[in-house]
Write a protein that holds these residues in place. Structure first.
Motif, short mmCIF file in Angstrom:
data_model
loop_
_atom_site.label_atom_id
_atom_site.label_comp_id
_atom_site.label_asym_id
_atom_site.label_seq_id
_atom_site.Cartn_x
_atom_site.Cartn_y
_atom_site.Cartn_z
N UNK A 109 0.15 0.34 -28.91
CA UNK A 109 -1.12 0.13 -28.23
C UNK A 109 -2.29 0.34 -29.20
N UNK A 110 -2.11 1.22 -30.15
CA UNK A 110 -3.15 1.48 -31.14
C UNK A 110 -3.50 0.28 -32.00
N UNK A 111 -2.57 -0.66 -32.13
CA UNK A 111 -2.81 -1.88 -32.93
C UNK A 111 -3.47 -2.99 -32.12
N UNK A 112 -3.59 -2.80 -30.81
CA UNK A 112 -4.15 -3.84 -29.94
C UNK A 112 -5.67 -3.93 -30.12
N UNK A 113 -6.18 -5.16 -30.00
CA UNK A 113 -7.61 -5.41 -30.13
C UNK A 113 -8.26 -5.83 -28.81
N UNK A 114 -7.44 -5.96 -27.75
CA UNK A 114 -7.98 -6.29 -26.43
C UNK A 114 -7.28 -5.45 -25.37
N UNK A 115 -7.94 -5.30 -24.24
CA UNK A 115 -7.33 -4.56 -23.15
C UNK A 115 -6.11 -5.29 -22.61
N UNK A 154 -15.44 -13.92 -43.00
CA UNK A 154 -14.85 -12.84 -42.21
C UNK A 154 -15.89 -11.77 -41.86
N UNK A 155 -16.81 -11.50 -42.74
CA UNK A 155 -17.82 -10.47 -42.49
C UNK A 155 -18.76 -10.88 -41.35
N UNK A 156 -19.07 -12.19 -41.29
CA UNK A 156 -19.97 -12.65 -40.24
C UNK A 156 -19.30 -12.65 -38.87
N UNK A 157 -18.03 -12.97 -38.83
CA UNK A 157 -17.30 -13.01 -37.58
C UNK A 157 -16.20 -11.95 -37.61
N UNK A 158 -16.59 -10.71 -37.66
CA UNK A 158 -15.61 -9.63 -37.76
C UNK A 158 -14.80 -9.54 -36.47
N UNK A 159 -13.53 -9.24 -36.63
CA UNK A 159 -12.67 -9.13 -35.46
C UNK A 159 -12.88 -7.78 -34.80
N UNK A 160 -12.56 -7.68 -33.51
CA UNK A 160 -12.77 -6.43 -32.79
C UNK A 160 -11.92 -5.30 -33.39
N UNK A 161 -12.37 -4.10 -33.17
CA UNK A 161 -11.64 -2.94 -33.65
C UNK A 161 -10.37 -2.74 -32.84
N UNK A 162 -9.40 -2.07 -33.45
CA UNK A 162 -8.18 -1.73 -32.72
C UNK A 162 -8.46 -0.53 -31.83
#
Length: 133
Positions: free
Chosen positions: A74-80, A14-22
């Motif tokens: 919307x604050x929980x979204x990770x993509x536009x 998970x650290x190497x492929x971190x997910x985008x920020x919210x």
């Protein structure tokens, strides 16, 4: 060394492929804001009429419960794309009604919210200016 000890010593993937920020994380990081103030600050920045919204907020913050609910979602979204989907669903479910929300537009602007989200997600995908120097 046993197989278990070897497995425990390797870092998680998970650290190497971190997910985008919210969106919430991006907003608070860029505005050096407090996570508790996120909803109120987004409401004030993305209002049709910030002056009227601030005045109405002082009189009755509960007037903006539906707007704050959208801001939370919307604050929980990770993509536009996810943000756009949330705003469109909100618009269908909550058309502006009443004199204050419809006529005076004392409410959140979905268009301004999407514009802010677009800028924040774009800034996340671009390399930072300090790294380029």
């Amino acid at each position: 060394m046993t197989g278990t000890a070897l497995q425990n010593s390797t870092p998680p993937l998970k650290r190497e492929t971190s997910e985008p920020q919210t969106l919430r994380e991006l907003f608070t990081a860029q505005h050096h804001g407090n996570a508790q103030e996120y909803e109120r600050e987004v409401l004030f920045q993305c209002a049709y009429s910030p002056v009227l919204v601030r005045l109405a907020w002082r009189l009755d913050p509960d007037f903006f419960l539906s707007d704050l609910q959208l801001i939370r979602a919307v604050g929980c979204c990770r993509t536009f794309g996810d943000c756009r989907h949330e705003v469109e669903a909100f618009r269908r479910a909550n058309p502006p009604r009443g004199f204050f929300r419809k006529t005076l537009r004392v409410r959140l602007s979905g268009q301004k919210l999407l514009k802010m989200a677009s800028r924040l997600f774009l800034s996340q995908s671009l390399p930072s200016r300090t790294a380029a120097r």
